[in-house]
Design a protein around this motif. Structure first.
Motif, PDB file in Angstrom:
ATOM      1  N   LYS A 178      34.178  33.435  50.774  1.00  0.00           N
ATOM      2  CA  LYS A 178      33.785  33.426  49.354  1.00  0.00           C
ATOM      3  C   LYS A 178      33.265  34.801  48.928  1.00  0.00           C
ATOM      4  O   LYS A 178      33.624  35.306  47.857  1.00  0.00           O
ATOM      5  N   GLU A 182      35.036  37.197  46.067  1.00  0.00           N
ATOM      6  CA  GLU A 182      34.343  37.629  44.843  1.00  0.00           C
ATOM      7  C   GLU A 182      34.220  39.156  44.779  1.00  0.00           C
ATOM      8  O   GLU A 182      34.264  39.749  43.700  1.00  0.00           O
ATOM      9  N   LYS A 185      37.170  40.932  43.210  1.00  0.00           N
ATOM     10  CA  LYS A 185      37.449  40.697  41.787  1.00  0.00           C
ATOM     11  C   LYS A 185      36.773  41.765  40.935  1.00  0.00           C
ATOM     12  O   LYS A 185      35.551  41.814  40.864  1.00  0.00           O
ATOM     13  N   ASN A 188      34.206  40.859  38.094  1.00  0.00           N
ATOM     14  CA  ASN A 188      32.783  40.684  38.406  1.00  0.00           C
ATOM     15  C   ASN A 188      32.088  42.041  38.302  1.00  0.00           C
ATOM     16  O   ASN A 188      32.388  42.950  39.068  1.00  0.00           O
ATOM     17  N   VAL A 191      28.171  41.716  42.359  1.00  0.00           N
ATOM     18  CA  VAL A 191      28.345  40.721  43.424  1.00  0.00           C
ATOM     19  C   VAL A 191      27.252  40.948  44.461  1.00  0.00           C
ATOM     20  O   VAL A 191      27.005  42.083  44.878  1.00  0.00           O
ATOM     21  N   THR A 205      27.379  36.194  41.317  1.00  0.00           N
ATOM     22  CA  THR A 205      28.283  37.107  40.605  1.00  0.00           C
ATOM     23  C   THR A 205      27.739  37.266  39.191  1.00  0.00           C
ATOM     24  O   THR A 205      27.142  36.331  38.639  1.00  0.00           O
TER      25      THR A 205
END
Length: 440
Positions: A178, A182, A185, A188, A191, A205
């Motif tokens: 996870k 994240e 990405k 975002n 993080v 996030t």
């Protein structure tokens, strides 16, 4: 001052005259007592250039000072390292990171130029296009190539709030999957992960926004509010996700009031609601004050029974790294902060030819591992970090030998410049400033 040192015959190494207890690191450098101290009282924001989107600052400008200056003008810097008292000079000569680093890299990667006074007393500006070797060699050099007197840092438009999404995750493999997902990405803005045990974490996030649902605004920086890491833990205990809007400046300094989670060891009742309401405005104590008033016995106790380390490892080694931290230290929470490491020249870069996603694993607190022995355990950790082509932040205790240190860091450009610029008689080598023997 440097020219005076030259005229006197360049007899001793030079270093900055800022007292060791003022720095935001655990130790005080012994070298300050024997080296020529050069006083650099430069602590001003010099220029905010909205057209170029660059802010020019002096080295003793702190993160708290800089965000307070820029935010009302509608600007911020891309990477705002966590604690208020961290200085621009320390973050460039050492390093700095924040939960936006998966987009922007480390603090050094947001800088566009440095101005230094060199060993011969000359003032030099360096950037990716001007004296580029020096520009790439300065970060992590700890003031051993010259004295930083100004830096230019990129700015980005600030927004009023950070919309934070909290998600509890259980199971080490799921936590790592996870967190990696994240971190990749780009939508975002921020993080971050807080790992509360080997199998439990909360992944956060965040995105920048000017709009907020009034009922979900949390001014986490107010003195009477719960410590941030304790607030985050509520989502784990309740096993529920959540969304909040945190004012930008409160978010940037969210771990400041509890010095991450160090304050729970100094003031165990510090998060008690009664204490927060009556005395919360008094904390945190300045790290410099704690160091200044720390006796020899307390210092030795801290050294043997307390860990403050940040290890930077490739994201692909995250699961193995958390397991190693668990076995060698068993300190929780662990702080996870992702960052992109560009393939630039200098002491720190990925093994391959391309930028690579890394993660900073921060361990701060009392190790629960039985038979923890500071030197042996940390040498074991350092060996592991070298084996995965990771790096150790240099503010922390470093037990490596000189050979091991230069195995971890790429010294090729650094040594070439020290030779070229006659630094060898002017400044100690970086290892001799950060190794365990140089600090007490």
């Amino acid at each position: 001052q440097v020219r005076e040192w030259k005229n006197e015959g360049s007899k001793r190494y030079m270093c900055t005259g800022r007292p060791g207890w003022l720095t935001v690191s655990l130790r005080v450098g012994k070298y300050k007592k024997i080296h020529k101290n050069i006083m650099i009282n430069l602590m001003d924001v010099l220029e905010v250039d909205s057209e170029r989107q660059v802010v020019r600052v002096e080295p003793l400008v702190t993160m708290g000072q800089l965000t307070a200056h820029l935010n009302p003008m509608g600007w911020t810097i891309p990477v705002v390292p966590e604690l208020d008292d961290l200085t621009v000079g320390g973050l460039i000569m050492g390093t700095g990171i924040e939960s936006s680093s998966h987009i922007y890299g480390l603090f050094q990667h947001t800088c566009v130029a440095y101005e230094l006074v060199l060993a011969d007393g000359s003032l030099v500006r360096c950037s990716p296009t001007e004296n580029s070797d020096l520009f790439y060699a300065v970060p992590w050099s700890c003031g051993t190539l010259g004295f930083l007197v100004a830096a230019e840092i990129k700015m980005i438009p600030a927004k009023k709030y950070i919309k934070i999404h909290y998600e509890p995750v259980r199971g080490l493999q799921k936590i790592c999957e996870k967190f990696t997902e994240e971190s990749k990405k780009k939508e975002n803005s921020f993080v971050e992960g807080l790992v509360y045990s080997l199998e439990e974490a909360v992944i956060m996030t965040g995105v920048l926004t000017d709009e907020a649902e009034q009922s979900k605004i949390n001014r986490i920086g107010n003195y009477y509010k719960p410590w941030f890491f304790k607030h985050v833990e509520k989502y784990l205990k309740a096993d529920r996700t959540g969304i909040e809007y945190i004012p930008s400046r409160h978010y940037y300094h969210r771990h400041t009031r509890s010095i991450f989670w160090e304050l729970q060891d100094i003031i165990p009742f510090g998060n008690n609601p009664v204490f927060r309401y009556l005395f919360g405005w008094m904390v945190p104590p300045k790290i410099s004050l704690l160091k200044l008033t720390q006796g020899e016995a307390i210092r030795k106790l801290y050294e043997q029974h307390h860990v403050v380390q940040d290890m930077l490892v490739p994201m692909k080694s995250l699961e193995k790294s958390i397991q190693t931290f668990h076995v060698d230290l068993n300190v929780y929470p662990l702080w996870l902060c992702p960052f992109i490491l560009p393939n630039n020249p200098g002491m720190v870069h990925p093994k391959g030819d391309e930028a690579e996603l890394y993660v900073d694993i921060g361990a701060y607190g009392e190790p629960k591992r039985k038979q923890f022995e500071a030197r042996a355990s940390m040498r074991q950790m350092e060996k592991f970090v070298r084996s995965v082509h990771g790096f150790q932040m240099l503010y922390a205790d470093c037990y490596m030998t000189r050979e091991e240190f230069w195995d971890m860091f790429d010294g090729s450009l650094y040594h070439k410049l020290r030779e070229q610029m006659n630094c060898k008689d002017a400044f100690p080598e970086v290892y001799d400033k950060i190794c365990k023997a140089a600090r007490h």
